[in-house]
Design a protein around this motif. Structure first.
Motif, PDB file in Angstrom:
ATOM      1  N   MET A   1       0.843  -1.183   0.000  1.00 58.75           N
ATOM      2  CA  MET A   1       0.000   0.000   0.000  1.00 58.75           C
ATOM      3  C   MET A   1       0.888   1.245   0.000  1.00 58.75           C
ATOM      4  SD  MET A   1      -3.252  -0.907   0.407  1.00 58.75           S
ATOM      5  CE  MET A   1      -4.114  -2.376   0.831  1.00 58.75           C
ATOM      6  N   HIS A   2       0.384   2.303  -0.558  1.00 56.51           N
ATOM      7  CA  HIS A   2       1.142   3.544  -0.551  1.00 56.51           C
ATOM      8  C   HIS A   2       0.871   4.285   0.754  1.00 56.51           C
ATOM      9  CE1 HIS A   2      -2.575   3.783  -2.867  1.00 56.51           C
ATOM     10  NE2 HIS A   2      -2.773   4.908  -2.241  1.00 56.51           N
ATOM     11  N   ASP A   3       1.830   5.115   1.131  1.00 54.31           N
ATOM     12  CA  ASP A   3       1.753   5.787   2.422  1.00 54.31           C
ATOM     13  C   ASP A   3       0.914   7.057   2.410  1.00 54.31           C
ATOM     14  OD1 ASP A   3       3.369   3.847   3.535  1.00 54.31           O
ATOM     15  OD2 ASP A   3       5.192   4.920   2.986  1.00 54.31           O
ATOM     16  N   ASP A   4       0.852   7.723   1.299  1.00 46.86           N
ATOM     17  CA  ASP A   4       0.183   9.016   1.231  1.00 46.86           C
ATOM     18  C   ASP A   4      -1.177   8.874   0.561  1.00 46.86           C
ATOM     19  OD1 ASP A   4      -0.594  11.633   1.026  1.00 46.86           O
ATOM     20  OD2 ASP A   4       0.989  12.226  -0.365  1.00 46.86           O
ATOM     21  N   PRO A   5      -2.262   8.820   1.320  1.00 48.92           N
ATOM     22  CA  PRO A   5      -3.573   8.656   0.711  1.00 48.92           C
ATOM     23  C   PRO A   5      -3.938   9.790  -0.233  1.00 48.92           C
ATOM     24  CG  PRO A   5      -3.718   8.489   3.115  1.00 48.92           C
ATOM     25  CD  PRO A   5      -2.317   8.887   2.766  1.00 48.92           C
ATOM     26  N   CYS A   8      -3.663   9.030  -4.032  1.00 47.20           N
ATOM     27  CA  CYS A   8      -4.626   8.123  -4.655  1.00 47.20           C
ATOM     28  C   CYS A   8      -6.025   8.621  -4.324  1.00 47.20           C
ATOM     29  CB  CYS A   8      -4.420   6.692  -4.157  1.00 47.20           C
ATOM     30  SG  CYS A   8      -5.492   5.488  -4.964  1.00 47.20           S
ATOM     31  N   ARG A   9      -6.863   8.752  -5.313  1.00 50.93           N
ATOM     32  CA  ARG A   9      -8.227   9.254  -5.099  1.00 50.93           C
ATOM     33  C   ARG A   9      -9.253   8.138  -5.244  1.00 50.93           C
ATOM     34  NH1 ARG A   9      -8.231  13.308  -2.192  1.00 50.93           N
ATOM     35  NH2 ARG A   9     -10.219  13.969  -3.001  1.00 50.93           N
ATOM     36  N   CYS A  10      -8.823   6.888  -5.045  1.00 48.40           N
ATOM     37  CA  CYS A  10      -9.746   5.769  -5.188  1.00 48.40           C
ATOM     38  C   CYS A  10     -10.759   5.754  -4.039  1.00 48.40           C
ATOM     39  CB  CYS A  10      -8.981   4.443  -5.249  1.00 48.40           C
ATOM     40  SG  CYS A  10      -8.328   3.867  -3.670  1.00 48.40           S
ATOM     41  N   VAL A  11     -11.732   4.863  -4.137  1.00 46.97           N
ATOM     42  CA  VAL A  11     -12.789   4.800  -3.141  1.00 46.97           C
ATOM     43  C   VAL A  11     -12.322   4.229  -1.806  1.00 46.97           C
ATOM     44  CG1 VAL A  11     -14.625   4.724  -4.863  1.00 46.97           C
ATOM     45  CG2 VAL A  11     -13.645   2.576  -4.003  1.00 46.97           C
ATOM     46  N   ILE A  12     -11.136   3.643  -1.772  1.00 40.94           N
ATOM     47  CA  ILE A  12     -10.574   3.168  -0.508  1.00 40.94           C
ATOM     48  C   ILE A  12      -9.832   4.299   0.197  1.00 40.94           C
ATOM     49  CG2 ILE A  12      -8.857   1.610   0.537  1.00 40.94           C
ATOM     50  CD1 ILE A  12      -9.615  -0.429  -1.690  1.00 40.94           C
ATOM     51  N   CYS A  13      -9.073   5.064  -0.563  1.00 38.24           N
ATOM     52  CA  CYS A  13      -8.248   6.130   0.023  1.00 38.24           C
ATOM     53  C   CYS A  13      -9.017   7.412   0.314  1.00 38.24           C
ATOM     54  CB  CYS A  13      -7.079   6.445  -0.908  1.00 38.24           C
ATOM     55  SG  CYS A  13      -5.923   5.081  -1.089  1.00 38.24           S
ATOM     56  N   HIS A  14     -10.170   7.572  -0.276  1.00 38.83           N
ATOM     57  CA  HIS A  14     -10.939   8.806  -0.107  1.00 38.83           C
ATOM     58  C   HIS A  14     -12.413   8.439   0.102  1.00 38.83           C
ATOM     59  CE1 HIS A  14     -11.804  13.068  -0.561  1.00 38.83           C
ATOM     60  NE2 HIS A  14     -12.823  12.714  -1.302  1.00 38.83           N
ATOM     61  N   ASP A  15     -13.020   8.982   1.106  1.00 37.47           N
ATOM     62  CA  ASP A  15     -14.426   8.719   1.380  1.00 37.47           C
ATOM     63  C   ASP A  15     -15.286   9.694   0.576  1.00 37.47           C
ATOM     64  OD1 ASP A  15     -16.923   8.117   2.334  1.00 37.47           O
ATOM     65  OD2 ASP A  15     -16.522   8.738   4.404  1.00 37.47           O
ATOM     66  N   TYR A  16     -15.962   9.164  -0.420  1.00 37.81           N
ATOM     67  CA  TYR A  16     -16.839   9.984  -1.247  1.00 37.81           C
ATOM     68  C   TYR A  16     -18.256  10.039  -0.689  1.00 37.81           C
ATOM     69  CZ  TYR A  16     -13.124  10.161  -4.669  1.00 37.81           C
ATOM     70  OH  TYR A  16     -11.925  10.390  -5.303  1.00 37.81           O
ATOM     71  N   GLY A  17     -18.502   9.303   0.381  1.00 40.21           N
ATOM     72  CA  GLY A  17     -19.805   9.337   1.020  1.00 40.21           C
ATOM     73  C   GLY A  17     -20.896   8.602   0.276  1.00 40.21           C
ATOM     74  N   ASP A  18     -20.525   7.764  -0.691  1.00 38.16           N
ATOM     75  CA  ASP A  18     -21.562   7.083  -1.466  1.00 38.16           C
ATOM     76  C   ASP A  18     -21.387   5.565  -1.498  1.00 38.16           C
ATOM     77  OD1 ASP A  18     -19.315   6.971  -3.066  1.00 38.16           O
ATOM     78  OD2 ASP A  18     -20.265   7.876  -4.818  1.00 38.16           O
ATOM     79  N   ARG A  19     -20.706   5.009  -0.511  1.00 34.42           N
ATOM     80  CA  ARG A  19     -20.509   3.552  -0.494  1.00 34.42           C
ATOM     81  C   ARG A  19     -21.823   2.798  -0.395  1.00 34.42           C
ATOM     82  NH1 ARG A  19     -14.923   1.679   2.386  1.00 34.42           N
ATOM     83  NH2 ARG A  19     -13.622   2.963   1.058  1.00 34.42           N
ATOM     84  N   HIS A  20     -22.810   3.393   0.222  1.00 34.78           N
ATOM     85  CA  HIS A  20     -24.123   2.740   0.325  1.00 34.78           C
ATOM     86  C   HIS A  20     -24.784   2.588  -1.041  1.00 34.78           C
ATOM     87  CE1 HIS A  20     -25.064   7.023   0.479  1.00 34.78           C
ATOM     88  NE2 HIS A  20     -26.264   6.707   0.024  1.00 34.78           N
TER      89      HIS A  20
END
Length: 182
Positions: A1-5, A8-20
């Motif tokens: 894994m990379h250290d600096d979130p 990476c703007r993926c759905v794991i590294c950034h909470d877009y609030g739409d996982r539901h």
């Protein structure tokens, strides 16, 4: 894994609030990336063309390009892509121009960097995961029975149509099953 979130703007590294709102494919992809480091998406053949497959998560987990394959049985492509994913997980580099042996029977795969203008055509689930292109993708090109690749003069006409030439700009790609006429 990379250290600096932030990188990476993926759905794991950034909470877009739409996982539901994620569908079953998105949830399966997340589960695989979190558990194994990558997932393989397969697109079966249909009346419009041959099948293809690609990884999601290699860039997130190992900072190596995603990999795509085209024109073979989807189960064969899944196996090949998982083999390449395992190599990335072991710290082995996947890069443009590389030949990979012991992935497909009796031949090596050639890795070619995909022009980012193809992302929206082929990699929609990866765009949903990373939230924006471009992210690096390599096309794993398989040779013909004699070991010739698409770009070699010795390869046959029908073989040359078996896979897209995604290292070319879309405007330079011959019109065929992998393209839409402009």
């Amino acid at each position: 894994m990379h250290d600096d979130p932030a990188e990476c703007r993926c759905v794991i590294c950034h909470d877009y609030g739409d996982r539901h709102e994620a569908d079953a494919l998105d949830l399966r992809t997340l589960e695989h990336v979190l558990g194994h480091g990558w997932s393989v998406v397969t697109v079966p053949p249909d009346e419009e063309g041959p099948g293809f497959a690609y990884t999601i998560g290699l860039w997130h987990s190992f900072r190596t390009p995603e990999v795509a394959m085209f024109g073979l049985d989807i189960h064969v492509m899944r196996t090949c892509l998982n083999t390449l994913g395992q190599r990335a997980a072991q710290g082995r580099t996947l890069s443009d121009g590389q030949r990979c042996t012991d992935v497909i029977a009796h031949h090596s795969l050639a890795l070619k960097a995909v022009d980012p203008r193809w992302h929206r055509t082929f990699f929609g689930s990866a765009i949903s995961f990373y939230r924006r292109p471009p992210f690096p993708v390599l096309e794993a090109v398989w040779p013909d029975r004699e070991g010739h690749y698409l770009w070699q003069d010795e390869s046959g006409h029908s073989y040359r149509k078996s896979q897209p030439w995604l290292w070319l700009e879309p405007a330079e790609h011959p019109v065929g099953v992998w393209t839409t006429p402009l």
